[in-house]
Design a protein around this motif. Structure first.
Motif, PDB file in Angstrom:
ATOM      1  N   LEU A 150       0.845  -1.192   0.000  1.00  0.00           N
ATOM      2  CA  LEU A 150       0.000   0.000   0.000  1.00  0.00           C
ATOM      3  C   LEU A 150       0.879   1.239   0.000  1.00  0.00           C
ATOM      4  O   LEU A 150       1.758   1.375   0.844  1.00  0.00           O
ATOM      5  N   LEU A 203       0.426   5.227   0.328  1.00  0.00           N
ATOM      6  CA  LEU A 203      -0.556   6.260   0.683  1.00  0.00           C
ATOM      7  C   LEU A 203       0.156   7.602   0.745  1.00  0.00           C
ATOM      8  O   LEU A 203       1.149   7.745   1.446  1.00  0.00           O
ATOM      9  N   LEU A 209       3.047   2.169   3.269  1.00  0.00           N
ATOM     10  CA  LEU A 209       2.494   1.876   4.588  1.00  0.00           C
ATOM     11  C   LEU A 209       3.106   0.573   5.086  1.00  0.00           C
ATOM     12  O   LEU A 209       2.899  -0.480   4.487  1.00  0.00           O
ATOM     13  N   ARG A 210       3.860   0.653   6.172  1.00  0.00           N
ATOM     14  CA  ARG A 210       4.514  -0.548   6.682  1.00  0.00           C
ATOM     15  C   ARG A 210       3.690  -1.251   7.754  1.00  0.00           C
ATOM     16  O   ARG A 210       3.798  -2.458   7.923  1.00  0.00           O
ATOM     17  N   GLY A 211       2.887  -0.499   8.488  1.00  0.00           N
ATOM     18  CA  GLY A 211       2.124  -1.091   9.573  1.00  0.00           C
ATOM     19  C   GLY A 211       2.924  -1.127  10.857  1.00  0.00           C
ATOM     20  O   GLY A 211       4.114  -0.808  10.886  1.00  0.00           O
ATOM     21  N   ALA A 212       2.233  -1.543  11.924  1.00  0.00           N
ATOM     22  CA  ALA A 212       2.844  -1.485  13.260  1.00  0.00           C
ATOM     23  C   ALA A 212       4.017  -2.450  13.401  1.00  0.00           C
ATOM     24  O   ALA A 212       4.932  -2.209  14.179  1.00  0.00           O
ATOM     25  N   HIS A 213       4.000  -3.569  12.667  1.00  0.00           N
ATOM     26  CA  HIS A 213       5.080  -4.549  12.787  1.00  0.00           C
ATOM     27  C   HIS A 213       5.820  -4.762  11.472  1.00  0.00           C
ATOM     28  O   HIS A 213       6.637  -5.671  11.346  1.00  0.00           O
ATOM     29  N   GLY A 214       5.479  -3.968  10.464  1.00  0.00           N
ATOM     30  CA  GLY A 214       6.134  -4.101   9.171  1.00  0.00           C
ATOM     31  C   GLY A 214       5.455  -5.079   8.224  1.00  0.00           C
ATOM     32  O   GLY A 214       6.000  -5.418   7.181  1.00  0.00           O
ATOM     33  N   PHE A 215       4.228  -5.514   8.568  1.00  0.00           N
ATOM     34  CA  PHE A 215       3.603  -6.578   7.784  1.00  0.00           C
ATOM     35  C   PHE A 215       2.344  -6.132   7.046  1.00  0.00           C
ATOM     36  O   PHE A 215       1.483  -6.954   6.723  1.00  0.00           O
ATOM     37  N   ALA A 216       2.208  -4.853   6.779  1.00  0.00           N
ATOM     38  CA  ALA A 216       1.023  -4.384   6.054  1.00  0.00           C
ATOM     39  C   ALA A 216       1.064  -4.848   4.592  1.00  0.00           C
ATOM     40  O   ALA A 216       2.111  -5.214   4.084  1.00  0.00           O
ATOM     41  N   GLY A 217      -0.104  -4.848   3.944  1.00  0.00           N
ATOM     42  CA  GLY A 217      -0.176  -5.109   2.507  1.00  0.00           C
ATOM     43  C   GLY A 217      -0.437  -6.545   2.105  1.00  0.00           C
ATOM     44  O   GLY A 217      -0.413  -6.868   0.917  1.00  0.00           O
TER      45      GLY A 217
END
Lengths: 418, 418
Positions: A245, A247, A252-260
């Motif tokens: 993702l 944006l 966007l990495r997310g809180a732990h790096g596992f977004a998408g």
């Protein structure tokens, strides 16, 4: 590349050395983003004095980050200025994509151009991680040799892997069958064994869809002359279905790096088991194996299978068309969820979805039109795109290194120089 | 509230007046965020001289944004400082939530405290927008009268609505049956008819889930003494199922302002028709009507129905438990998709999901555990939370106004003062 030119203000409480370091990057990024510029042009753009810019430019020339290209006449009064460009030799990025059925290595120069590219097909499923990483290091060493012939000097390596990557480790790559593999250390070890002079080469690692999405962000507009998009959902269709993702121009990495992880959104909670341990994930309907199987092809045929599927679709063979339409419908349903959640400018189909888009897109577009609640998705509105021709994870990985250089050239000056 | 203290650097090319305006905000926000501070403490924190801070504080005191509270002894050498706090009278925010079966109005002071709250149940489905907005304005006028008695002065109104809102207009609010309703203009008109002295009160509008999520971000830690979360998916279960995404402390608005529509993610593509025009959206399984119906209650019973459902669940009545478990499972499936996409710290259940969480959560947690691909979701890990007791859309709307005041107090100085 379209990096943002930060304001010339240095970070708070900066001392003189760190201000200079910051300004070196500012000048280098300005030349990079403009393509070419004079010292006076850079000074006007960044708000530093001409004298300060000249001193910074001199250092960047000496250290090989910039080069001079003759004179320009601005049409205005005053002396002609010397044109500056980022150097086409010297510091470069090394990108190494280790995917399920191939390894791709690429070397990118400071301008973002792909200067070396090596791709080898190989089946990495179930192979020992050390074996795969040794093989990747061997290809990388060949790429580095070829870069050296072009007077390029890779300053760091970035690995792209189809799995959850954090802290230098592949936490889990279900399609490779890897769990908790310290890829950065293993690759650095393998490369320094092959080429001891690269013992100190920094190695880092990231998810392949993240890096492919960054390549799309950085190169699509320049390469393909497209309307730029700053917010998009990126999908890669390989053996797995990866996602990323972007944006407002940021990954966007997310809180732990596992977004998408769009490949593991649910299509049918009671569907076939997925390598991730759950059931009915998108990957089980739109991954390569599922697509090939539905079209009556060998599900393990990989890239050759996808090429055959594309040929059959082009020839109008019903089973191929039906398999792609059905996968497109499922893709569209899952994507409608992502669009309702994120309201991006575009959805970009990469990997083998790129070639298959003509047959996947109509059904996907219809689902998106029916399900995007804003009513702002209309058929053929151009928001469902194929990825650009030149963005892939290997180039994204190499370009990621280049962006680190642009952000702090002083950290990458050649030992012994300056 | 935990607003970021921006660096003291003013925007580029600032003139003297705009630097002062910027610094007024910086000082006010520093006192706000610290709760209380001395002039010397503010000066140390923001990096301005003590004399500059004193001058800014004097203006903020005169204009009623700050107040003085006796002396403090720092334990260090020097004179005791006067304690500064944000004023508990004067500028305030007016928040007006217009939901499907109620209107809630609230007035929040500069410290973020809820000083007036009025809630009226009413059925707004199918009512003419002007009628509903007139009614909301009438309640708002009563709230303003009550705020005036407390020497509060609402400086702007923010409307919270269950639908897609952009440019002052409700583009679509399916559960209200509203399409393209210019809510800002209608509300401002209605309020100024009731109270001509408020003719100039600025009115703006946003999605109710967005504002409830912001209230959660701003107030949950202080009010409920929780671990702060900066990235979360927020769900409101009312008649509709609304959602909002907060990533790194910022609301994600999306390319057109319509991000967060989690209520319209697909549960079953062939499921019941949804008010949005598609089929099988989450709202059709976890919205109030669906929950009440599945539990054998009147699907139009609204808040009273939810209270009855909660009572039945608490009493262990099987049909209620089964309805909630089934909804929790569907909720968990959809949420697993959101978590796989966004990798947030937490998922927060607001609205009626807050009260029903004890019975929704186990099944939802089980689905999340099974489907979150990182393996970082484990049962009862505290990442699936009920919303805090004090965050709701009306308070979020009022607090949004307060944050605008904190960001530029000079724009909200009382006419005639200064």
């Amino acid at each position: 590349m379209n990096s943002n030119n930060a304001s010339p203000a240095p970070p708070a409480k900066a001392d003189k050395a760190s201000v200079r370091r910051h300004n070196l990057s500012l000048v280098l990024r300005t030349v990079h983003d403009e393509g070419e510029a004079t010292r006076a042009g850079v000074a006007a753009r960044v708000g530093l004095t001409r004298a300060a810019v000249s001193s910074l430019v001199d250092q960047l020339l000496t250290e090989g980050f910039l080069s001079e290209w003759g004179k320009t006449f601005s049409g205005q009064a005053g002396r002609p200025g010397t044109v500056l460009k980022v150097a086409r030799s010297g510091p470069a990025g090394l990108g190494v994509e280790i995917n399920i059925d191939y390894v791709a290595v690429c070397v990118v120069d400071l301008a973002g151009t792909d200067r070396v590219r090596l791709v080898e097909r190989m089946d990495n499923r179930g192979a020992a991680p050390a074996t795969v990483l040794n093989q990747a290091a061997r290809i990388a060493a060949r790429a580095v040799a070829s870069a050296t012939e072009q007077e390029l000097r890779p300053v760091a390596a970035e690995l792209a892997l189809p799995g959850l990557v954090s802290g230098g480790t592949v936490r889990q790559a279900p399609n490779l069958g890897w769990n908790r593999v310290p890829v950065e250390g293993l690759f650095a070890q393998a490369l320094s064994t092959l080429r001891p002079e690269h013992r100190a080469l920094p190695v880092s690692a990231d998810n392949e869809a993240n890096l492919a999405a960054m390549a799309e962000l950085w190169f699509a507009t320049a390469d393909d002359d497209r309307t730029p998009v700053n917010s998009f959902v990126y999908l890669t269709g390989e053996i797995g279905v990866g996602g990323a993702l972007v944006l407002n121009g940021q990954l966007l990495r997310g809180a732990h790096g596992f977004a998408g992880e769009i490949g593991h959104l649910v299509v049918d909670p009671d569907g076939p088991p997925c390598s991730c341990g759950a059931r009915g994930c998108l990957e089980q309907y739109a991954g390569q194996a599922a697509l090939l199987r539905a079209a009556g092809l060998d599900e393990k045929a990989g890239a050759a299978g996808v090429a055959e599927l594309e040929a059959r679709a082009r020839a109008g063979r019903p089973r191929a068309l039906q398999a792609l339409e059905e996968a497109g419908r499922r893709l569209g349903r899952v994507l409608s969820g992502a669009v309702n959640l994120l309201d991006p400018d575009a959805v970009i189909l990469g990997g083998s979805f790129r070639e298959l888009k003509p047959w996947l897109a109509p059904a996907a577009d219809a689902e998106l039109t029916a399900r995007v609640v804003s009513g702002l998705w209309t058929p053929g509105n151009g928001r469902l795109r194929a990825s650009s021709s030149s963005g892939d994870a290997a180039r994204g990985a190499a370009a990621h290194v280049v962006r680190e250089v642009l952000a702090d050239p002083a950290a990458y000056a050649e030992p012994g120089k300056d």
